[in-house]
Enzyme design. Structure first.
Site, PDB file in Angstrom:
ATOM      1  N   SER A 196      18.372 -65.835-132.915  1.00  0.00           N
ATOM      2  CA  SER A 196      19.559 -64.907-132.312  1.00  0.00           C
ATOM      3  C   SER A 196      20.462 -66.082-131.356  1.00  0.00           C
ATOM      4  CB  SER A 196      18.754 -64.177-131.058  1.00  0.00           C
ATOM      5  OG  SER A 196      18.231 -63.146-131.576  1.00  0.00           O
ATOM      6  N   LYS A 214      11.112 -55.409-123.363  1.00  0.00           N
ATOM      7  CA  LYS A 214      12.495 -55.085-123.214  1.00  0.00           C
ATOM      8  C   LYS A 214      13.129 -54.117-123.988  1.00  0.00           C
ATOM      9  CE  LYS A 214      16.582 -57.632-121.399  1.00  0.00           C
ATOM     10  NZ  LYS A 214      17.245 -58.988-121.452  1.00  0.00           N
ATOM     11  N   ASP A 215      13.024 -54.284-125.340  1.00  0.00           N
ATOM     12  CA  ASP A 215      13.581 -53.182-126.400  1.00  0.00           C
ATOM     13  C   ASP A 215      12.879 -51.994-126.087  1.00  0.00           C
ATOM     14  OD1 ASP A 215      14.977 -54.976-127.454  1.00  0.00           O
ATOM     15  OD2 ASP A 215      13.662 -55.637-129.035  1.00  0.00           O
ATOM     16  N   GLU A 232      35.502 -37.213-137.490  1.00  0.00           N
ATOM     17  CA  GLU A 232      34.725 -37.321-136.394  1.00  0.00           C
ATOM     18  C   GLU A 232      35.293 -38.434-135.681  1.00  0.00           C
ATOM     19  OE1 GLU A 232      32.609 -35.017-135.964  1.00  0.00           O
ATOM     20  OE2 GLU A 232      30.680 -35.916-136.242  1.00  0.00           O
ATOM     21  N   HIS A 270      16.293 -64.108-138.701  1.00  0.00           N
ATOM     22  CA  HIS A 270      15.189 -64.786-138.380  1.00  0.00           C
ATOM     23  C   HIS A 270      15.404 -66.092-138.696  1.00  0.00           C
ATOM     24  CE1 HIS A 270      12.433 -61.293-136.420  1.00  0.00           C
ATOM     25  NE2 HIS A 270      13.632 -61.153-136.355  1.00  0.00           N
TER      26      HIS A 270
END
Lengths: 253, 408
Positions: free
Chosen positions: B220, B244-245, B288, B216
């Protein structure tokens, strides 16, 4: 420059093709169909009951199933009274009582399925040195799961001429290394099914594999039905979220 | 944290709280008004998805810990008790078990999105570093979590990985005994792994907060790789990116729940349903899936210490990426040659993973060595050289410029 990427892709595909089929895996296990396959698949209760009969009369003479309790058998559609009777056939050590003594009593619904031997050493001693594994999780603990169990049950064959089978061992096409201590068990009419199903060797092998799958995944029926509801909910929710996203973003462009 | 003007609170209670603890102003600045580039594509959903999975892992993990017993004699059976006797215990455990794989899928996509769009470049180097540290913490957490069910693969995976530290010169064996809390993997090892497995996710959560703080501050990155220059370039986070998220979470949940309900053991090894037995070694010890590329790098070097150095080096090199990438242009959209090498690098990582899943014999040895060499070649030679030589395409003056052009 596109060609650079396609060249790399071609090389990668070539590499994958060349390296396929690693040598040291166990024998290939053919895929079978089961009643619980697919999104809607559920256990066939009649088949589980037949499988349990096989387990009780045959397998449990050598193999333990310590993670399953008698109370769990209600999921097979057996009545509580019938299970109580089955449990009471075995004895468990309990105590100490008021006098401080340990005592034996018939098994109850709350007890885990009573193992055939008191400990691993006793099991080995009775089985020519080999330890019959606990069957509670067998369908999850082997590659192929129920397919493997069925293939193993039906996999006893005469050894090829160039193979010498060690003393006390048996030749099996499904077992990794092909030599297994457990003698062949499957034969026609090994048990008599109460529901009239013809007890062929193959049928018995399928039924025991189904029962062992239930023992390993008793939650399967509930999991799949809850899964279906969850998926329907999520698809509707996500479609609505997408519509809302479109609406909110519409005023931007 | 934000450059947006402080909001005015009309509700008296909210104003009373906010005057004393400006939590509403903070929320407004970082989740409502927070200016976000208007052109983010769906690859930018994976940051919020990672946070979502982290919260799911914390919640399911806390409830699993209520029924789990970290003792070598009881751990395996306590997990099976969760599966069989705890109400919806099977759901909790399958959510947690598959959630681990989901976390790595989401984070790896997040990381490769960074590589494609050059998000690690100035001024986001520290944001990137924190991300790499989170990845390391995730790996440690996942490794220790896999030990807890105390199955065969838990035990032998722990044996292989902790033994890596014996490669350290002079003090290696002491470090291994210290890690184990004894002379073999036993109850003290399981106890401390459980303790750390419970602790580290909270450390990751703290790191995620710092990650967001750094994000922040620098804002972005975006598919064009040019900074926000005018108010026309950005839109407020809410409602545009909240919805959107949320939509992204919906799509992700469909994928995640498919595995939980219909293929819960898809990512697992059957051997881990066999209780740990120090006397029986499984034929193949495989970690894994998310560790397989690094496992392949470890085994590609014939020398034990060299392999360990290469494996850790494969992550450490990421810290230097902001300076190894010498290109003036951020986004691969305007770097025609790097764009192709990006995909080749991705294929290289998949090949490494595939080599890691197979026994180190025959041609796997050679393929593993070539792809390991390429992994380091990509970062250490290709990235620096390409920045100087590559003819890049013209970069738009601002985020809104190409958008306006498309309209015209």
């Amino acid at each position: 420059m596109r060609s650079l990427l396609s060249l790399a892709l071609a090389a990668a595909v070539g590499v994958f093709a060349a390296g396929a089929a690693p040598a040291s895996e166990g024998p290939a296990i053919p895929k079978r169909t089961w009643s619980w396959d697919g999104v809607f698949g559920q256990y066939d209760v009649k088949q589980l009951q037949r499988g349990f009969l096989v387990f009780k009369d045959v397998c449990s003479n050598c193999h333990a199933m310590k993670l399953v309790a008698y109370r769990n058998l209600t999921a097979l559609g057996l009545s509580e009274d019938a299970i109580k009777k089955i449990a009471a056939e075995k004895e468990v050590m309990d105590g100490p009582n008021d006098a401080g003594d340990m005592f034996k009593r018939p098994a109850r619904l709350s007890d885990r399925i009573v193992p055939p031997f008191p400990n691993d050493n006793a099991a080995r001693s009775a089985n020519n040195g080999a330890l019959p594994p606990d069957l509670s999780l067998m369908a999850k603990a082997r590659k192929g799961g129920p397919d493997y169990i069925h293939a193993l049950m039906m996999g006893y064959k005469d050894p090829p001429k160039d193979v010498t089978v060690a003393d006390g061992m048996n030749y099996n096409t499904a077992f990794p290394g092909n030599q297994i201590a457990m003698p062949p068990q499957m034969q026609d009419d090994l048990v008599t099914y109460a529901d009239g199903t013809k007890a062929t060797a193959d049928q018995i092998a399928q039924d025991i594999a189904a029962f062992l799958n239930w023992a390993a995944e008793p939650e399967l029926n509930e999991r799949k039905s809850l899964g279906l509801k969850t998926m329907i909910f999520l698809v509707v929710l996500t479609a609505m979220l997408y519509a809302l996203k479109r609406k909110i973003w519409a005023d931007l462009h | 944290m934000s450059s947006a003007p402080a909001p005015v609170w009309n509700n008296k209670l909210i104003k009373w709280v906010d005057d004393r603890l400006p939590i509403f102003t903070l929320m407004h600045g970082s989740a409502v008004a927070y200016p976000t580039p208007k052109n983010l594509n769906y690859w930018w959903n994976f940051g919020s998805l990672a946070l979502f999975v982290l919260v799911v892992m914390l919640m399911t993990g806390i409830f699993l810990a209520m029924s789990y017993t970290p003792h070598v004699d009881h751990a395996f059976n306590s997990v099976e008790r969760i599966m069989r006797d705890v109400n919806y215990g099977w759901l909790l455990r399958y959510l947690h078990m598959n959630g681990g794989s989901m976390f790595f899928i989401v984070v790896y996509i997040h990381l490769f999105r960074n590589l494609y769009y050059g998000s690690y470049k100035a001024p986001r180097e520290i944001l990137w570093w924190i991300g790499v540290i989170i990845l390391l913490a995730m790996m440690a957490t996942a490794f220790m979590g896999y030990v807890l069910p105390w199955g065969q693969m838990s035990f032998w995976g722990a044996t292989v990985i902790t033994n890596l530290f014996s490669a350290v010169p002079v003090v290696g064996d002491y470090i291994v005994s210290w890690l184990w809390g004894g002379f073999s993997i036993d109850n003290p090892t399981l106890n401390r792994f459980f303790s750390l497995h419970y602790l580290l996710p909270f450390v990751i959560f703290g790191l995620a907060v710092v990650h967001l703080w750094a994000l922040h501050t620098s804002k972005s990155n975006n598919p064009l790789g040019v900074e926000i220059k005018t108010p026309a370039d950005s839109i407020p986070f809410h409602p545009y990116y909240t919805i959107k998220d949320f939509y992204g979470v919906g799509v992700f949940l469909i994928f995640y729940m498919f595995f939980v309900f219909y293929a819960p053991n898809f990512f697992g090894e059957p051997d881990n349903y066999i209780p740990a037995n120090p006397l029986v070694t499984p034929p193949h010890i495989v970690p894994e899936w998310y560790f397989l590329p690094f496992y392949a790098i470890l085994r590609a070097i014939p020398d034990k210490l060299g392999g360990v150095v290469a494996m850790f080096g494969a992550i450490i090199v990421l810290f230097f990426l902001p300076w190894l990438d010498t290109s003036k242009v951020r986004s691969a959209k305007f770097r025609p040659i790097y764009k192709q090498f990006f995909w080749i690098f991705l294929i290289d990582c998949i090949v490494l993973g595939w080599v890691g899943a197979n026994p180190p014999e025959g041609h796997f040895v050679l393929i593993g060595q070539i792809s390991t060499a390429y992994y380091f070649f990509h970062f250490l030679i290709l990235m620096p050289v390409l920045g100087f030589l590559e003819p890049t395409r013209p970069v738009p003056a601002s985020i809104s410029q190409p958008v306006l052009k498309e309209k015209a």
